[in-house]
Design a protein around this motif. Structure first.
Motif, short mmCIF file in Angstrom:
data_model
loop_
_atom_site.label_atom_id
_atom_site.label_comp_id
_atom_site.label_asym_id
_atom_site.label_seq_id
_atom_site.Cartn_x
_atom_site.Cartn_y
_atom_site.Cartn_z
N GLY A 51 -9.07 -5.96 -0.54
CA GLY A 51 -8.42 -4.83 0.13
C GLY A 51 -6.94 -5.09 0.35
O GLY A 51 -6.26 -5.69 -0.49
N ASN A 52 -6.42 -4.66 1.49
CA ASN A 52 -5.03 -4.91 1.84
C ASN A 52 -4.94 -6.26 2.55
O ASN A 52 -5.52 -6.44 3.62
N PRO A 54 -2.60 -8.89 4.33
CA PRO A 54 -1.28 -9.18 4.90
C PRO A 54 -0.94 -10.66 4.78
O PRO A 54 -1.78 -11.52 4.99
N THR A 79 2.27 -6.95 -5.71
CA THR A 79 1.73 -5.59 -5.83
C THR A 79 2.87 -4.58 -5.74
O THR A 79 2.79 -3.61 -4.99
N THR A 81 5.30 -1.57 -6.37
CA THR A 81 5.07 -0.20 -6.82
C THR A 81 6.05 0.22 -7.90
O THR A 81 5.85 1.24 -8.56
N ASP A 97 -7.32 -10.26 -9.44
CA ASP A 97 -8.16 -9.19 -8.93
C ASP A 97 -9.27 -8.85 -9.92
O ASP A 97 -10.45 -8.72 -9.55
N GLN A 109 -11.70 -0.56 -4.93
CA GLN A 109 -10.26 -0.38 -4.90
C GLN A 109 -9.57 -1.70 -5.24
O GLN A 109 -10.05 -2.77 -4.87
N SER A 111 -7.22 -4.84 -4.91
CA SER A 111 -6.73 -5.57 -3.75
C SER A 111 -5.22 -5.71 -3.83
O SER A 111 -4.66 -5.92 -4.91
N GLN A 112 -4.56 -5.62 -2.69
CA GLN A 112 -3.10 -5.65 -2.65
C GLN A 112 -2.61 -6.60 -1.57
O GLN A 112 -3.23 -6.73 -0.51
N TYR A 114 0.52 -7.48 0.98
CA TYR A 114 1.75 -6.93 1.55
C TYR A 114 2.35 -7.92 2.54
O TYR A 114 1.63 -8.71 3.16
#
Length: 311
Positions: A51-52, A54, A79, A81, A97, A109, A111-112, A114
């Protein structure tokens, strides 16, 4: 990833592993010398980070603004954009991923990663020699998050227990909070031949000319390699029961199973065929955010039992 510790005889490919030296609540993955096991790197039915995700940073000691931006641009590149030139840092992350994270559960979904909060402790509040337990304390001070990663990065004048002797960094977890952290040290003035290869000549073996560091900073560019390797291990084996090879106490992971391999044709002491910037002679295998270039480790492909590289 760079050679964290070099085999004096260069007879076999060195790999970095993780051994548990913390309490049950904090399980470390320590980068050390290891001879590969014969069994394959497989999934052991445990959790991965998805997922997201951090990633927070604790800067311990003095880092220049440019040094910090090299690291943060790498994390932002994972990740990004915006469309980067290829091969890219985001391609490297997508490989993790696709080969690992997407195979677990029914997330569906991508995974990212941030960038989370950043904390600086430039005065080195608990001294310039740190034990492993103090590294764990620093990670907790920075704010561990469930499902997230805290990076503890130590400056080039900070000594850490067994740094340059047995390790260049580690990743660990706290089962009570389901959080993880990574520690990596800047080896520029302490052991660049061990922890910043191939941007510095190795301590042992053939003394081939080092490669040019893609961001002009041997210590920080070496740190990025180590951060990337440990990041791959953290997300695929955060609590010791995810993807790994060998024993649970001394596993090889997604990147450490391909230690020292950065491009096609790599062998001990030779990182492989890489791209070179004709303007400054630096070597790299990935483009990143803000016109950055990076050298990233190969990743073990469980489906083919080979190391996959960007170039």
């Amino acid at each position: 990833m760079a050679f964290f510790l070099l085999n004096k005889n260069l007879i076999q490919i060195l790999v970095l592993l993780v051994t548990a030296t913390f309490s049950v609540a904090a399980r470390p993955r320590i980068l050390e010398l290891w001879v590969p096991e014969t069994d394959l790197l497989t999934y052991h039915n445990g959790a991965v980070l998805q997922g997201n995700i951090p990633v927070s940073i604790l800067w311990y000691g003095h880092f220049t603004s440019n040094q910090k931006s090299i690291v943060t641009d790498f994390l932002l590149s994972l990740t990004s954009t915006t469309q980067a030139s290829t091969p890219s840092v985001s391609q490297w992350w997508k490989t993790i991923d696709q080969m690992y994270l997407s195979k677990v559960g029914d997330n569906g979904q991508p995974s990212q990663v941030y960038l989370g909060n950043q904390v600086s402790d430039e005065s080195c509040s608990i001294g310039k020699y740190l034990t492993m337990s103090q590294i764990s304390q620093l990670a907790a001070t920075a704010g561990l998050q469930q499902g997230g990663i805290t990076l503890v990065l130590t400056a080039d004048d900070v000594a850490v227990e067994e740094f340059c002797i047995n390790r260049c960094g580690l990743h660990a977890s706290d089962q009570s909070t389901k959080s993880t952290f990574i520690w990596v040290g800047n080896s520029a003035t302490q052991c660049p031949g061990q922890c910043a290869w191939p941007f510095h000549q190795p301590m042992y073996g053939p003394q081939n000319p080092p490669l040019g560091a893609p961001n002009g900073d041997v210590g920080i560019d070496g740190m990025v390699i180590n951060i990337a390797s440990l990041l791959a291990g953290t997300v695929t084996n955060p609590f010791g029961d995810g993807y790994f090879q060998g024993s649970k106490e001394a596993p090889l992971e997604a990147a450490t199973a391909c230690q020292g391999i950065y491009g096609k044709g790599a062998y001990p002491g030779y990182p492989g065929q890489l791209q070179m910037d004709p303007a400054d002679g630096c070597s790299y295998n990935a483009y990143g955010a803000n016109s950055r270039k990076y050298l990233l480790p190969g990743l073990f492909d469980p489906s083919t039992s080979t190391c996959s590289t960007l170039v």
